[in-house]
Design a protein around this motif. Structure first.
Motif, PDB file in Angstrom:
ATOM      1  N   ARG A   1      -9.765 -23.087  10.161  1.00 32.88           N
ATOM      2  CA  ARG A   1     -10.714 -23.993  10.825  1.00 32.88           C
ATOM      3  C   ARG A   1     -11.993 -23.258  11.189  1.00 32.88           C
ATOM      4  NH1 ARG A   1      -5.933 -25.796  13.327  1.00 32.88           N
ATOM      5  NH2 ARG A   1      -6.342 -24.501  15.162  1.00 32.88           N
ATOM      6  N   GLU A   2     -11.867 -22.026  11.693  1.00 29.43           N
ATOM      7  CA  GLU A   2     -13.030 -21.254  12.122  1.00 29.43           C
ATOM      8  C   GLU A   2     -13.934 -20.869  10.952  1.00 29.43           C
ATOM      9  OE1 GLU A   2     -11.463 -17.903  14.166  1.00 29.43           O
ATOM     10  OE2 GLU A   2     -11.304 -18.941  16.106  1.00 29.43           O
ATOM     11  N   THR A   3     -13.345 -20.695   9.773  1.00 26.83           N
ATOM     12  CA  THR A   3     -14.113 -20.227   8.619  1.00 26.83           C
ATOM     13  C   THR A   3     -14.417 -21.329   7.620  1.00 26.83           C
ATOM     14  OG1 THR A   3     -12.065 -19.589   7.458  1.00 26.83           O
ATOM     15  CG2 THR A   3     -13.156 -17.896   8.796  1.00 26.83           C
ATOM     16  N   LYS A   4     -14.243 -22.578   8.030  1.00 24.28           N
ATOM     17  CA  LYS A   4     -14.514 -23.682   7.110  1.00 24.28           C
ATOM     18  C   LYS A   4     -15.956 -23.662   6.627  1.00 24.28           C
ATOM     19  CE  LYS A   4     -13.743 -28.644   6.473  1.00 24.28           C
ATOM     20  NZ  LYS A   4     -13.309 -29.914   7.089  1.00 24.28           N
ATOM     21  N   TRP A   5     -16.895 -23.297   7.505  1.00 23.77           N
ATOM     22  CA  TRP A   5     -18.310 -23.184   7.117  1.00 23.77           C
ATOM     23  C   TRP A   5     -18.476 -22.210   5.962  1.00 23.77           C
ATOM     24  CZ3 TRP A   5     -20.524 -18.327   7.361  1.00 23.77           C
ATOM     25  CH2 TRP A   5     -19.823 -17.360   8.094  1.00 23.77           C
ATOM     26  N   PHE A   6     -17.600 -21.184   5.924  1.00 25.57           N
ATOM     27  CA  PHE A   6     -17.692 -20.164   4.880  1.00 25.57           C
ATOM     28  C   PHE A   6     -17.039 -20.637   3.578  1.00 25.57           C
ATOM     29  CE2 PHE A   6     -15.633 -16.580   2.704  1.00 25.57           C
ATOM     30  CZ  PHE A   6     -16.740 -15.826   2.374  1.00 25.57           C
ATOM     31  N   HIS A   7     -15.771 -20.999   3.633  1.00 25.82           N
ATOM     32  CA  HIS A   7     -15.109 -21.305   2.362  1.00 25.82           C
ATOM     33  C   HIS A   7     -15.502 -22.652   1.778  1.00 25.82           C
ATOM     34  CE1 HIS A   7     -12.035 -23.696   4.515  1.00 25.82           C
ATOM     35  NE2 HIS A   7     -11.891 -22.703   5.331  1.00 25.82           N
ATOM     36  N   GLU A   8     -16.010 -23.577   2.575  1.00 26.95           N
ATOM     37  CA  GLU A   8     -16.493 -24.851   2.030  1.00 26.95           C
ATOM     38  C   GLU A   8     -17.994 -24.771   1.717  1.00 26.95           C
ATOM     39  OE1 GLU A   8     -14.425 -26.828   1.105  1.00 26.95           O
ATOM     40  OE2 GLU A   8     -12.767 -27.085   2.494  1.00 26.95           O
ATOM     41  N   GLY A   9     -18.759 -24.306   2.698  1.00 38.25           N
ATOM     42  CA  GLY A   9     -20.211 -24.268   2.539  1.00 38.25           C
ATOM     43  C   GLY A   9     -20.693 -23.267   1.505  1.00 38.25           C
ATOM     44  N   PHE A  10     -20.067 -22.089   1.464  1.00 39.54           N
ATOM     45  CA  PHE A  10     -20.489 -21.087   0.490  1.00 39.54           C
ATOM     46  C   PHE A  10     -20.095 -21.509  -0.923  1.00 39.54           C
ATOM     47  CE2 PHE A  10     -21.619 -16.922   2.739  1.00 39.54           C
ATOM     48  CZ  PHE A  10     -22.063 -17.583   3.874  1.00 39.54           C
TER      49      PHE A  10
ATOM     50  N   MET B   1      -9.338 -14.290  -1.333  1.00 38.08           N
ATOM     51  CA  MET B   1     -10.174 -13.509  -0.410  1.00 38.08           C
ATOM     52  C   MET B   1      -9.382 -13.014   0.785  1.00 38.08           C
ATOM     53  SD  MET B   1     -13.827 -15.452  -0.394  1.00 38.08           S
ATOM     54  CE  MET B   1     -14.819 -15.474  -1.871  1.00 38.08           C
ATOM     55  N   GLY B   2      -8.136 -13.456   0.865  1.00 38.33           N
ATOM     56  CA  GLY B   2      -7.282 -13.021   1.954  1.00 38.33           C
ATOM     57  C   GLY B   2      -6.532 -14.168   2.574  1.00 38.33           C
ATOM     58  N   PRO B   3      -5.353 -13.888   3.109  1.00 37.88           N
ATOM     59  CA  PRO B   3      -4.569 -14.948   3.757  1.00 37.88           C
ATOM     60  C   PRO B   3      -5.245 -15.432   5.031  1.00 37.88           C
ATOM     61  CG  PRO B   3      -3.595 -12.790   4.163  1.00 37.88           C
ATOM     62  CD  PRO B   3      -4.695 -12.575   3.172  1.00 37.88           C
ATOM     63  N   THR B   4      -5.047 -16.710   5.363  1.00 41.06           N
ATOM     64  CA  THR B   4      -5.628 -17.262   6.591  1.00 41.06           C
ATOM     65  C   THR B   4      -4.584 -18.057   7.363  1.00 41.06           C
ATOM     66  OG1 THR B   4      -6.340 -19.281   5.462  1.00 41.06           O
ATOM     67  CG2 THR B   4      -7.919 -17.485   5.561  1.00 41.06           C
ATOM     68  N   SER B   5      -4.707 -18.014   8.670  1.00 42.92           N
ATOM     69  CA  SER B   5      -3.886 -18.866   9.525  1.00 42.92           C
ATOM     70  C   SER B   5      -4.580 -20.208   9.652  1.00 42.92           C
ATOM     71  CB  SER B   5      -3.730 -18.223  10.898  1.00 42.92           C
ATOM     72  OG  SER B   5      -4.999 -18.166  11.555  1.00 42.92           O
ATOM     73  N   SER B   6      -3.897 -21.190  10.198  1.00 45.07           N
ATOM     74  CA  SER B   6      -4.523 -22.507  10.365  1.00 45.07           C
ATOM     75  C   SER B   6      -5.732 -22.422  11.296  1.00 45.07           C
ATOM     76  CB  SER B   6      -3.506 -23.516  10.922  1.00 45.07           C
ATOM     77  OG  SER B   6      -2.953 -23.058  12.152  1.00 45.07           O
ATOM     78  N   THR B   7      -5.649 -21.568  12.321  1.00 45.13           N
ATOM     79  CA  THR B   7      -6.779 -21.398  13.251  1.00 45.13           C
ATOM     80  C   THR B   7      -7.958 -20.740  12.543  1.00 45.13           C
ATOM     81  OG1 THR B   7      -5.309 -21.178  15.159  1.00 45.13           O
ATOM     82  CG2 THR B   7      -7.557 -20.320  15.397  1.00 45.13           C
TER      83      THR B   7
END
Length: 244
Positions: free
Chosen positions: A10-19, A1-7
Protein backbone atom coordinates in the motif's frame (compact mmCIF):
# COMPACT_ATOMS: atom_id res chain seq x y z
CA UNK A 1 12.14 -6.05 -7.24
CA UNK A 2 11.67 -7.71 -3.89
CA UNK A 3 9.00 -9.25 -1.69
CA UNK A 4 6.42 -6.92 -0.15
CA UNK A 5 4.02 -7.13 2.75
CA UNK A 6 0.45 -5.91 2.37
CA UNK A 7 1.38 -2.75 4.32
CA UNK A 8 4.48 -2.07 2.22
CA UNK A 9 2.48 -2.74 -0.93
CA UNK A 10 0.00 0.00 0.00
CA UNK A 11 2.81 2.42 0.91
CA UNK A 12 4.64 1.84 -2.38
CA UNK A 13 1.65 1.85 -4.71
CA UNK A 14 2.78 5.24 -6.07
CA UNK A 15 6.02 3.50 -7.09
CA UNK A 16 4.94 0.20 -8.59
CA UNK A 17 1.81 1.60 -10.28
CA UNK A 18 2.92 5.13 -11.14
CA UNK A 19 6.42 4.26 -12.30
CA UNK A 20 5.00 1.48 -14.48
CA UNK A 21 2.72 4.10 -16.06
CA UNK A 22 5.66 6.46 -16.55
CA UNK A 23 7.77 3.90 -18.36
CA UNK A 24 4.76 2.61 -20.29
CA UNK A 25 4.08 5.99 -21.90
CA UNK A 26 7.80 6.66 -22.35
CA UNK A 27 8.55 3.37 -24.10
CA UNK A 28 5.54 3.62 -26.39
CA UNK A 29 6.67 7.07 -27.49
CA UNK A 30 10.31 6.06 -27.84
CA UNK A 31 9.24 3.17 -30.07
CA UNK A 32 7.55 5.63 -32.44
CA UNK A 33 4.10 4.12 -31.83
CA UNK A 34 2.77 7.39 -30.36
CA UNK A 35 3.17 10.93 -31.64
CA UNK A 36 4.89 13.62 -29.62
CA UNK A 37 1.61 15.56 -29.46
CA UNK A 38 -0.13 12.60 -27.83
CA UNK A 39 2.76 12.04 -25.43
CA UNK A 40 2.78 15.67 -24.32
CA UNK A 41 -1.02 15.66 -24.06
CA UNK A 42 -1.01 12.69 -21.69
CA UNK A 43 1.84 14.17 -19.67
CA UNK A 44 0.14 17.56 -19.30
CA UNK A 45 -3.10 15.85 -18.31
CA UNK A 46 -1.42 14.12 -15.37
CA UNK A 47 0.51 17.26 -14.42
CA UNK A 48 -2.84 19.11 -14.19
CA UNK A 49 -4.24 16.40 -11.93
CA UNK A 50 -1.18 15.98 -9.70
CA UNK A 51 -1.81 18.62 -7.03
CA UNK A 52 -4.48 17.34 -4.68
CA UNK A 53 -4.81 13.97 -6.42
CA UNK A 54 -4.73 10.70 -4.47
CA UNK A 55 -4.48 8.63 -7.66
CA UNK A 56 -1.34 6.47 -7.35
CA UNK A 57 -0.96 6.27 -11.12
CA UNK A 58 -1.03 10.05 -11.58
CA UNK A 59 1.13 10.87 -8.57
CA UNK A 60 3.64 8.13 -9.32
CA UNK A 61 4.00 9.09 -12.97
CA UNK A 62 4.65 12.76 -12.18
CA UNK A 63 7.06 11.85 -9.37
CA UNK A 64 8.92 9.55 -11.79
CA UNK A 65 9.08 12.32 -14.41
CA UNK A 66 10.47 14.79 -11.88
CA UNK A 67 12.93 12.27 -10.47
CA UNK A 68 14.17 11.17 -13.90
CA UNK A 69 14.72 14.77 -15.01
CA UNK A 70 16.34 15.75 -11.71
CA UNK A 71 18.79 12.84 -11.79
CA UNK A 72 19.76 13.70 -15.37
CA UNK A 73 20.28 17.36 -14.50
CA UNK A 74 22.35 16.75 -11.38
CA UNK A 75 24.50 14.07 -13.02
CA UNK A 76 25.06 16.04 -16.23
CA UNK A 77 23.33 13.32 -18.22
CA UNK A 78 25.47 10.48 -16.82
CA UNK A 79 22.61 8.90 -14.88
CA UNK A 80 18.83 8.60 -15.08
CA UNK A 81 15.92 6.93 -13.34
CA UNK A 82 16.96 3.78 -15.20
CA UNK A 83 19.97 3.49 -12.84
CA UNK A 84 17.68 3.57 -9.81
CA UNK A 85 15.47 0.86 -11.30
CA UNK A 86 18.48 -1.35 -12.09
CA UNK A 87 19.76 -0.92 -8.53
CA UNK A 88 16.40 -1.91 -7.10
CA UNK A 89 16.26 -5.01 -9.30
CA UNK A 90 19.77 -6.01 -8.22
CA UNK A 91 18.62 -5.88 -4.60
CA UNK A 92 15.55 -8.02 -5.25
CA UNK A 93 16.47 -10.32 -2.37
CA UNK A 94 15.49 -7.50 0.01
CA UNK A 95 11.90 -6.50 0.84
CA UNK A 96 10.61 -3.66 -1.33
CA UNK A 97 9.71 -0.90 1.12
CA UNK A 98 9.32 2.83 0.78
CA UNK A 99 12.45 3.35 2.85
CA UNK A 100 14.46 1.08 0.53
CA UNK A 101 13.25 3.07 -2.49
CA UNK A 102 14.33 6.33 -0.83
CA UNK A 103 17.74 4.88 0.11
CA UNK A 104 18.27 3.65 -3.46
CA UNK A 105 17.45 7.08 -4.89
CA UNK A 106 19.57 8.97 -2.35
CA UNK A 107 23.00 8.69 -4.07
CA UNK A 108 21.59 10.18 -7.28
CA UNK A 109 20.04 13.43 -5.97
CA UNK A 110 20.82 16.22 -3.52
CA UNK A 111 19.60 16.23 0.08
CA UNK A 112 17.17 19.05 -0.73
CA UNK A 113 15.69 17.08 -3.61
CA UNK A 114 15.47 13.95 -1.45
CA UNK A 115 13.39 16.01 0.97
CA UNK A 116 11.15 17.21 -1.89
CA UNK A 117 10.67 13.61 -2.98
CA UNK A 118 9.64 12.44 0.50
CA UNK A 119 7.15 15.30 0.85
CA UNK A 120 5.66 14.65 -2.59
CA UNK A 121 5.22 10.96 -1.83
CA UNK A 122 3.49 11.87 1.43
CA UNK A 123 1.23 14.31 -0.45
CA UNK A 124 2.62 17.24 1.51
CA UNK A 125 4.05 19.29 -1.32
CA UNK A 126 4.24 19.89 -5.03
CA UNK A 127 7.16 19.38 -7.35
CA UNK A 128 8.83 21.87 -9.67
CA UNK A 129 9.05 20.84 -13.30
CA UNK A 130 12.62 19.80 -14.10
CA UNK A 131 14.28 22.06 -16.66
CA UNK A 132 15.02 18.93 -18.61
CA UNK A 133 12.63 16.00 -18.95
CA UNK A 134 13.00 12.85 -21.07
CA UNK A 135 11.46 13.29 -24.52
CA UNK A 136 10.31 16.76 -23.57
CA UNK A 137 13.52 18.69 -22.97
CA UNK A 138 14.67 17.93 -26.49
CA UNK A 139 11.65 19.51 -28.15
CA UNK A 140 9.73 21.63 -25.67
CA UNK A 141 9.81 23.74 -22.55
CA UNK A 142 8.09 23.81 -19.18
CA UNK A 143 5.79 26.76 -18.50
CA UNK A 144 3.80 27.65 -15.41
CA UNK A 145 0.12 28.09 -16.29
CA UNK A 146 -2.99 29.12 -14.34
CA UNK A 147 -5.38 26.20 -14.69
CA UNK A 148 -8.54 25.26 -12.78
CA UNK A 149 -8.19 22.61 -10.09
CA UNK A 150 -10.42 19.54 -9.97
CA UNK A 151 -13.24 20.32 -7.54
CA UNK A 152 -16.77 18.91 -7.53
CA UNK A 153 -17.90 21.34 -4.87
CA UNK A 154 -19.31 18.58 -2.64
CA UNK A 155 -18.06 15.47 -0.86
CA UNK A 156 -18.70 12.60 -3.28
CA UNK A 157 -16.85 10.02 -1.18
CA UNK A 158 -18.99 10.80 1.86
CA UNK A 159 -22.14 10.86 -0.28
CA UNK A 160 -21.67 7.44 -1.89
CA UNK A 161 -22.30 5.19 1.17
CA UNK A 162 -25.47 7.03 2.20
CA UNK A 163 -26.60 7.84 -1.35
CA UNK A 164 -27.33 11.32 -0.04
CA UNK A 165 -25.65 14.51 -1.23
CA UNK A 166 -23.47 16.01 1.49
CA UNK A 167 -20.73 18.60 1.87
CA UNK A 168 -22.05 20.96 -0.81
CA UNK A 169 -20.01 24.18 -0.85
CA UNK A 170 -22.11 27.27 -1.42
CA UNK A 171 -21.04 28.96 -4.64
CA UNK A 172 -19.10 25.90 -5.79
CA UNK A 173 -19.63 23.93 -9.03
CA UNK A 174 -22.19 21.49 -7.59
CA UNK A 175 -24.15 24.25 -5.82
CA UNK A 176 -24.23 26.40 -8.96
CA UNK A 177 -25.54 23.41 -10.94
CA UNK A 178 -28.40 22.88 -8.46
CA UNK A 179 -27.15 20.25 -6.01
CA UNK A 180 -28.04 20.65 -2.35
CA UNK A 181 -27.31 18.76 0.85
CA UNK A 182 -29.87 16.07 1.60
CA UNK A 183 -30.83 15.30 -2.00
CA UNK A 184 -30.90 11.61 -2.88
CA UNK A 185 -27.94 10.61 -5.04
CA UNK A 186 -29.07 7.96 -7.53
CA UNK A 187 -26.11 7.78 -9.88
CA UNK A 188 -22.91 9.43 -11.04
CA UNK A 189 -20.30 9.43 -13.78
CA UNK A 190 -17.13 11.24 -12.75
CA UNK A 191 -13.56 11.45 -14.03
CA UNK A 192 -11.04 13.28 -11.82
CA UNK A 193 -10.39 15.91 -14.47
CA UNK A 194 -11.61 19.52 -14.49
CA UNK A 195 -12.04 19.30 -18.27
CA UNK A 196 -14.37 16.29 -18.14
CA UNK A 197 -18.07 16.88 -17.43
CA UNK A 198 -19.28 15.30 -14.18
CA UNK A 199 -22.78 13.81 -14.39
CA UNK A 200 -25.19 13.04 -11.55
CA UNK A 201 -28.74 11.83 -11.13
CA UNK A 202 -30.51 13.10 -8.04
CA UNK A 203 -33.99 13.02 -6.56
CA UNK A 204 -35.69 16.26 -5.56
CA UNK A 205 -39.21 17.17 -4.51
CA UNK A 206 -39.90 17.60 -8.23
CA UNK A 207 -38.71 14.10 -9.09
CA UNK A 208 -35.57 12.67 -10.68
CA UNK A 209 -33.17 15.15 -12.20
CA UNK A 210 -29.96 14.90 -14.24
CA UNK A 211 -27.21 17.38 -13.43
CA UNK A 212 -23.99 17.93 -15.38
CA UNK A 213 -21.18 20.41 -14.84
CA UNK A 214 -17.43 20.88 -15.16
CA UNK A 215 -15.77 20.14 -11.79
CA UNK A 216 -13.59 23.23 -11.84
CA UNK A 217 -12.30 24.90 -8.72
CA UNK A 218 -10.03 27.87 -8.17
CA UNK A 219 -7.11 28.31 -10.59
CA UNK A 220 -3.81 26.85 -9.53
CA UNK A 221 -0.26 27.24 -10.81
CA UNK A 222 0.47 24.08 -12.82
CA UNK A 223 3.50 23.03 -14.84
CA UNK A 224 2.77 22.23 -18.46
CA UNK A 225 5.06 21.30 -21.32
CA UNK A 226 4.73 23.14 -24.61
CA UNK A 227 6.21 21.95 -27.86
CA UNK A 228 8.86 24.10 -29.49
CA UNK A 229 8.13 23.82 -33.21
CA UNK A 230 11.63 25.04 -34.09
CA UNK A 231 13.29 22.03 -32.43
CA UNK A 232 12.93 18.38 -33.47
CA UNK A 233 11.72 15.65 -31.13
CA UNK A 234 13.55 12.40 -31.58
CA UNK A 235 11.40 9.30 -31.02
CA UNK A 236 14.43 7.01 -30.82
CA UNK A 237 15.87 9.12 -28.02
CA UNK A 238 18.75 7.64 -25.99
CA UNK A 239 17.50 7.50 -22.36
CA UNK A 240 20.91 8.54 -21.04
CA UNK A 241 21.63 11.28 -23.57
CA UNK A 242 21.45 14.90 -22.43
CA UNK A 243 19.00 17.05 -24.36
CA UNK A 244 20.48 19.45 -26.95
Amino acid sequence: MGPTSSTANRETKWFHEGFTDYYGYLLVYRSGAESRDKYLESLNRDLKRFNGSSDAYVRGRVIALWLDGTIREESGGKHSLDDVMFDIVQGANQPLTQQRIFETVKPYISADDADLLAKAVAGEGGLPAPKYAPLVGDCGQAVLADLPTYDLGFDLNASKPTREVTGVVEGGPAYTAGMRNGQKLNGWSVVSDPDKIAKFTISTSDGSKNIAFYPRGKPNKVWQYKQDESRPCIASYDPLQKGP
